[in-house]
Write an enzyme that holds these catalytic residues in place. Structure first.
Site, PDB file in Angstrom:
ATOM      1  N   ALA A 120       0.820  -1.219   0.000  1.00  0.00           N
ATOM      2  CA  ALA A 120       0.000   0.000   0.000  1.00  0.00           C
ATOM      3  C   ALA A 120       0.851   1.266   0.000  1.00  0.00           C
ATOM      4  CB  ALA A 120      -0.938  -0.007   1.194  1.00  0.00           C
ATOM      5  N   HIS A 121       1.748   1.402   0.947  1.00  0.00           N
ATOM      6  CA  HIS A 121       2.633   2.575   0.979  1.00  0.00           C
ATOM      7  C   HIS A 121       4.054   2.061   0.958  1.00  0.00           C
ATOM      8  CE1 HIS A 121      -0.426   4.000   4.190  1.00  0.00           C
ATOM      9  NE2 HIS A 121      -0.967   4.054   3.007  1.00  0.00           N
ATOM     10  N   ASN A 122       4.920   2.864   0.413  1.00  0.00           N
ATOM     11  CA  ASN A 122       6.332   2.500   0.472  1.00  0.00           C
ATOM     12  C   ASN A 122       7.143   3.784   0.601  1.00  0.00           C
ATOM     13  OD1 ASN A 122       8.821   1.380   0.301  1.00  0.00           O
ATOM     14  ND2 ASN A 122       8.532   0.413  -1.704  1.00  0.00           N
TER      15      ASN A 122
END
Lengths: 147, 168
Positions: free
Chosen positions: A92-94
């Site tokens: 989802a986020h990086n």
């Protein structure tokens, strides 16, 4: 963003009514016309001020799972590894962060077994260790972002 | 609560957001074969059960002037982590606060806070404020400022194609 947009963002971060004509209800609270409210939210979504408008899910209560994972990525391989990690739709986020553990990402899925599968796949693709740090307790956050 | 197959279909249809129309719940219902009253009842129940954390909008922090963020992690005794976590979560600049599984020796930290601010100076001041909480200075700590963001989107659930937004 004008003052009305800011008023809308600040008031709607706390929630949105679930009733037949929710925009009319919010508009009445804020002293706006229903269509004006809808148009402004649409414009802010298009401009990227808002990332989405709708329900935020609780992964575990959906029967799914979510975790935070980190890797120590050699700098010369960073771009390539980021592409490999981001290619997984469950990521989802990086974020790249300033630390020995320099890549931090969230893995979320409606299938709890996907977490281990994605971690295994990333380790196989990159040859690097993924440190999995699942949530054990969440502490309640009151305020959102004032704009 | 049990999340039914119909509920999942409904949540999947909402993956990309609520329709921006006068009767959004009627419109989303039409897409999945439910009437408006049924959609409203299901979403209200899912919200009350905490499956939906909240309905509303999600701001992109970066685009709203919150250009700096740091993740701060501490190694605090397990017996105290809940009490300390609740205390830190009450600060307005703390945007997420979790207890997480330690990964010693690489990552022995068990309390994770996200801090967002307009700039790095503001975030550093916030970290000093947290560290001044009684006892916090004694615990080993790591501060991780972000350098780059590769992906920011909501968690992906359901059967729709995810919308992946790349951003710098």
């Amino acid at each position: 963003m004008d003052a009305t947009d800011k008023l809308i963002v600040n008031s709607l971060q706390g929630g949105f009514p679930v009733c037949a004509q929710p925009f009319a209800a919010v508009a009445a609270d804020l002293g706006l016309e229903e269509q004006d409210l809808i148009d402004r939210i649409a414009a802010m979504t298009e401009d990227g001020v808002l990332s989405r408008f709708g329900p935020l899910y609780h992964a575990e209560r959906m029967g799914g799972a979510q975790t935070l994972a980190a890797m120590q990525v050699p700098l010369e391989r960073f771009e390539q590894v980021a592409e490999q990690v981001n290619a997984h739709p469950e990521v989802a986020h990086n974020y790249e962060r300033r630390n020995d553990l320099n890549m931090w990402f969230v893995i979320a899925s409606d299938d709890p077994s996907a977490i281990a599968r994605v971690i295994g796949a990333i380790e196989a693709e990159t040859g690097l260790t993924v440190y999995n740090m699942p949530k054990e307790e969440e502490f309640f956050i009151g305020l959102r972002f004032q704009v | 609560m049990d999340v039914s197959a119909t509920d999942r279909q409904l949540l999947a249809a909402l993956q990309d957001g609520l329709p921006l129309t006068a009767r959004p719940y009627a419109d989303i219902g039409a897409a999945v074969g439910l009437d408006e009253a049924d959609v409203i009842a299901r979403l209200a129940a899912l919200r009350d059960a905490g499956v939906i954390k909240r309905m509303g909008l999600v701001v992109r922090h970066h685009e709203n002037g919150y250009r700096a963020n740091a993740m701060v992690t501490w190694n605090v005794p397990d017996a105290l982590v809940s009490e300390i976590g609740r205390k830190l979560a009450a600060y307005p600049f703390v945007t997420l606060c979790y207890r997480r599984t330690r990964r010693p020796p690489v990552w022995p930290y068990n309390l994770f806070c996200m801090i967002h601010g307009k700039d790095r100076t503001t975030v550093e001041a916030a970290i000093r404020t947290l560290s001044a909480e009684s006892g916090m200075a004694a615990y080993p700590r790591q501060v991780l400022f972000s350098r780059r963001r590769f992906k920011q989107r909501g968690a992906y659930f359901g059967t729709c194609a995810p919308s992946l937004k790349e951003a710098s």
